[in-house]
Design an enzyme around this catalytic site. Structure first.
Site, PDB file in Angstrom:
ATOM      1  N   LYS A 161      10.038 -13.601   2.251  1.00  0.00           N
ATOM      2  CA  LYS A 161       9.709 -12.616   3.293  1.00  0.00           C
ATOM      3  C   LYS A 161       9.605 -13.277   4.671  1.00  0.00           C
ATOM      4  CE  LYS A 161       6.125 -11.611   0.811  1.00  0.00           C
ATOM      5  NZ  LYS A 161       4.918 -11.022   0.182  1.00  0.00           N
ATOM      6  N   THR A 196       0.967  -5.468   3.461  1.00  0.00           N
ATOM      7  CA  THR A 196       2.428  -5.262   3.437  1.00  0.00           C
ATOM      8  C   THR A 196       3.054  -5.930   2.208  1.00  0.00           C
ATOM      9  OG1 THR A 196       2.567  -7.132   4.955  1.00  0.00           O
ATOM     10  CG2 THR A 196       2.899  -4.951   5.906  1.00  0.00           C
ATOM     11  N   CYS A 226       1.645  -6.614  -0.744  1.00  0.00           N
ATOM     12  CA  CYS A 226       1.309  -5.883  -1.976  1.00  0.00           C
ATOM     13  C   CYS A 226       2.222  -4.667  -2.120  1.00  0.00           C
ATOM     14  CB  CYS A 226      -0.140  -5.373  -1.926  1.00  0.00           C
ATOM     15  SG  CYS A 226      -1.352  -6.671  -1.656  1.00  0.00           S
TER      16      CYS A 226
HETATM   17  N1  LIG Z   1       5.593  -6.376  12.123  1.00  0.00           N
HETATM   18  C1  LIG Z   1       6.462  -6.198  11.127  1.00  0.00           C
HETATM   19  N2  LIG Z   1       7.540  -5.403  11.308  1.00  0.00           N
HETATM   20  C2  LIG Z   1       8.408  -5.202  10.320  1.00  0.00           C
HETATM   21  N3  LIG Z   1       8.291  -5.729   9.100  1.00  0.00           N
HETATM   22  C3  LIG Z   1       7.236  -6.524   8.850  1.00  0.00           C
HETATM   23  C4  LIG Z   1       6.273  -6.810   9.835  1.00  0.00           C
HETATM   24  N4  LIG Z   1       5.324  -7.616   9.278  1.00  0.00           N
HETATM   25  C5  LIG Z   1       5.686  -7.811   8.005  1.00  0.00           C
HETATM   26  N5  LIG Z   1       6.843  -7.170   7.730  1.00  0.00           N
HETATM   27  C6  LIG Z   1       7.521  -7.085   6.455  1.00  0.00           C
HETATM   28  O1  LIG Z   1       6.533  -6.840   5.469  1.00  0.00           O
HETATM   29  C7  LIG Z   1       6.885  -7.475   4.260  1.00  0.00           C
HETATM   30  C8  LIG Z   1       5.749  -8.417   3.868  1.00  0.00           C
HETATM   31  O2  LIG Z   1       5.961  -9.602   4.586  1.00  0.00           O
HETATM   32  P1  LIG Z   1       4.887 -10.678   4.910  1.00  0.00           P
HETATM   33  O3  LIG Z   1       5.636 -11.920   5.187  1.00  0.00           O
HETATM   34  O4  LIG Z   1       3.963 -10.153   5.957  1.00  0.00           O
HETATM   35  O5  LIG Z   1       4.157 -10.774   3.519  1.00  0.00           O
HETATM   36  P2  LIG Z   1       2.689 -11.136   3.152  1.00  0.00           P
HETATM   37  O6  LIG Z   1       2.181 -12.158   4.111  1.00  0.00           O
HETATM   38  O7  LIG Z   1       2.711 -11.484   1.720  1.00  0.00           O
HETATM   39  O8  LIG Z   1       1.926  -9.782   3.351  1.00  0.00           O
HETATM   40  P3  LIG Z   1       0.323  -9.537   3.281  1.00  0.00           P
HETATM   41  O9  LIG Z   1       0.004  -9.150   4.689  1.00  0.00           O
HETATM   42  O10 LIG Z   1       0.146  -8.432   2.354  1.00  0.00           O
HETATM   43  O11 LIG Z   1      -0.317 -10.803   2.825  1.00  0.00           O
HETATM   44  C9  LIG Z   1       8.213  -8.173   4.519  1.00  0.00           C
HETATM   45  O12 LIG Z   1       9.292  -7.342   4.133  1.00  0.00           O
HETATM   46  C10 LIG Z   1       8.200  -8.355   6.018  1.00  0.00           C
HETATM   47  O13 LIG Z   1       9.487  -8.497   6.545  1.00  0.00           O
HETATM   48  C1  LIG Z   2      -7.074  -7.646  -3.459  1.00  0.00           C
HETATM   49  C2  LIG Z   2      -6.075  -8.173  -2.531  1.00  0.00           C
HETATM   50  N1  LIG Z   2      -4.872  -8.538  -2.993  1.00  0.00           N
HETATM   51  C3  LIG Z   2      -3.929  -9.001  -2.154  1.00  0.00           C
HETATM   52  C4  LIG Z   2      -4.182  -9.132  -0.816  1.00  0.00           C
HETATM   53  C5  LIG Z   2      -3.098  -9.687   0.117  1.00  0.00           C
HETATM   54  O1  LIG Z   2      -2.863  -8.936   1.190  1.00  0.00           O
HETATM   55  C6  LIG Z   2      -5.464  -8.740  -0.348  1.00  0.00           C
HETATM   56  N2  LIG Z   2      -5.797  -8.821   0.953  1.00  0.00           N
HETATM   57  N3  LIG Z   2      -6.368  -8.266  -1.228  1.00  0.00           N
END
Ligand SMILES: Nc1ncnc2c1ncn2[C@@H]1O[C@H](COP(=O)(O)OP(=O)(O)OP(=O)(O)O)[C@@H](O)[C@H]1O
Ligand SMILES: Cc1ncc(CO)c(N)n1
Length: 488
Positions: free
Chosen positions: A179, A220, A222
């Site tokens: 991602k 995002t 999840c």
């Molecule tokens: N501002 C944004 N605009 C468009 N797409 C986004 C944005 N932020 C995250 N994404 C998308 O959201 C999805 C999750 O990406 P990200 O790299 O944020 O994962 P993550 O860090 O595991 O998420 P989380 O915030 O749940 O920990 C991906 O498809 C990413 O491209």
């Molecule tokens: C419970 C739970 N799972 C995953 C994430 C990752 O976003 C979070 N913040 N909380």
């Protein structure tokens, strides 16, 4: 298949934006039946995580056993695992399932750190995560997680994502969706975020989507992994499920600020599409087959009849031959539309029955008006017309879904040819050319073609793989017959 069971094995986020709460909303919005097994409970809101409680692993095993022995999921999404013991308990449950011959699709979101920066996985749990990977089909690391799993530096650009994702894909023979949500520095509205999908063999596909300027990105990851699991459970392959999941999340992100939940990083709007009345996204399987046939469909431009129409004047003999044979064809086609209507009625599909019956009426009563207006009469069907009729008859014998696939190109190709020719129609085009082109360029006709495709998409989703393949081939065959029909 709408309503397939999808299981989330993840932690709880009481503020409802991440964890199992996000998963259940996403699974529902994407057309699955959501179930959840809790690995951990967090005390969390949009500002951060203040405490984590991990229930005894015996209780985790009991939850898994209760669900898996009653409702075998078509797909499992795994999220927050917390510790090595939790990971091993989940791995043992997946191993037991496989030993019993049950092999659901498994998506792993290797959650390590929350958006707020709080750790959600013990640092010593990485080895256990690698052991779990043997039971996983697709893993969705963000940039820092990918760095940890691939034992490299944290990726800072798309090229880094690809290199490290390829190493991970090879090591565990899994699909990797790396991602790009952490590589958006400097992007503004109108920019593009790139995630990359790698097959176990290392083939790369960039999955682009619009950057959304918002601080509401809680959960995002999840949501994306749950959407992926659900679309795959419904029958999409990984590349298609990825595109559908990314599009679903893009929409939920685009509407996140409308929800305005919490004072920190708020959630995305999981139900934006449903609340707007857009319904559950279609897998678009049949639309995908048609898209793959696009180059063949364009080949109709090189046929004698379409070339003549495009030039604005048609040689009368050629046009009469084509129109006459088309009249003969329409009589036969209308009968197959009747058969489709009856088959839909037999399945209790009242709307489908009405749609095919209405199409049959148009074929019998309205469309031939064009032909007779242009002077055509019904001839003996020639070899090309008979070959098309034979194909439709054999598709009909193969059952309703295959028949509908065979009926489809007659709608879609004519709508496409009409739409392509209409804008370039010369002012001095012959009256019969104008009549033909405006008939098939009519937006009403395009809408009917789109509805036929939507019905076929639904049938494709519910079909078993062998039937799907027959449907795809019947569609391709009909397209070939259509091209031959135009080439007189
Ligand atoms: N501002 C944004 N605009 C468009 N797409 C986004 C944005 N932020 C995250 N994404 C998308 O959201 C999805 C999750 O990406 P990200 O790299 O944020 O994962 P993550 O860090 O595991 O998420 P989380 O915030 O749940 O920990 C991906 O498809 C990413 O491209
Ligand atoms: C419970 C739970 N799972 C995953 C994430 C990752 O976003 C979070 N913040 N909380």
């Amino acid at each position: 298949m709408i309503g397939v069971p999808v299981l989330s094995i993840a932690g709880s986020d009481p503020s409802g934006g991440a964890g199992i709460q996000a998963d259940l909303k996403t699974i529902s919005a994407c057309g699955g039946y959501g179930m959840s097994v809790l690995t951990a409970l967090t005390a969390q809101n949009t500002r951060g995580v203040s405490a984590v409680f991990v229930p005894p692993t015996e209780f985790l095993a009991q939850q898994l056993d209760a669900v898996l022995t009653d409702v075998p999921p078509a797909a499992i999404k795994i999220g927050m695992l917390g510790s090595a013991t939790v990971i091993d308990t989940v791995r043992e449950a997946l191993f037991a399932l496989e030993a019993a011959g049950v092999r659901p699709l498994v998506v792993l979101d290797p959650v390590m750190v929350a958006t707020s920066g709080d750790r959600l996985l013990d640092a010593d749990a990485e080895a256990a995560l690698h052991r779990l990977m043997a039971h996983v089909d697709l893993v969705t690391p963000n940039a820092p997680e990918l760095g940890v799993l691939a034992a490299g530096a944290e990726p800072t650009c798309t090229a880094d994502l690809v290199t490290q994702a390829r190493a991970l894909a090879h090591r565990h023979h899994v699909w990797v969706l790396a991602k790009g949500g952490h590589l958006v520095d400097g992007l503004t509205a109108g920019g593009t975020v790139t995630d990359v999908l790698l097959s176990p063999q290392g083939d790369v596909q960039a999955v682009d989507h619009p950057f959304v300027e918002t601080t509401n990105t809680h959960g995002t990851g999840c949501s994306l992994s749950s959407a992926l699991a659900t679309f795959a459970a419904r029958g999409a392959d990984w590349p298609a499920a990825t595109r559908l999941a990314v599009d679903y999340l893009a929409h939920a992100l685009a509407h996140a600020d409308e929800l305005g939940i919490g004072s920190g990083h708020g959630p995305v709007h999981h139900l934006a599409g449903l609340w707007d009345g857009e319904g559950v996204p279609s897998l678009g399987l049949a639309s995908g087959w048609w898209a793959q046939l696009a180059a063949r469909a364009r080949a109709s431009d090189a046929t004698t009849v379409v070339r003549a129409l495009a030039s604005g004047s048609v040689e009368p003999e050629l046009f009469q031959l084509y129109l006459g044979q088309d009249l003969a064809y329409l009589q036969d086609y209308a009968e197959h539309l009747d058969a489709a209507s009856n088959a839909a009625a037999d399945r209790g599909d009242v709307d489908g029955a009405a749609f095919w019956a209405a199409s049959a009426t148009v074929c019998r009563e309205e469309e031939p008006e064009l032909h007779t207006r242009l002077g055509a009469e019904v001839p003996e069907p020639d070899a090309v017309t008979r070959a098309y009729a034979d194909h439709l008859a054999s598709a009909s014998a193969a059952g309703y879904p295959v028949l509908v696939a065979a009926l489809l190109p007659c709608f879609s190709l004519y709508a496409e040819v009409g739409a392509r020719l209409a804008p370039d129609l010369a002012d001095d085009a012959a009256a019969e050319v104008r009549d033909w082109v405006t008939t098939y360029a009519d937006p009403g006709f395009a809408a009917v073609a789109a509805e036929a495709m939507a019905r076929l998409d639904e049938l494709a989703e519910d079909a078993d793989p062998a039937t799907r393949e027959r449907m795809r081939r019947a569609m391709a065959q009909s397209l070939e017959r259509e091209i031959a029909f135009f080439d007189r």
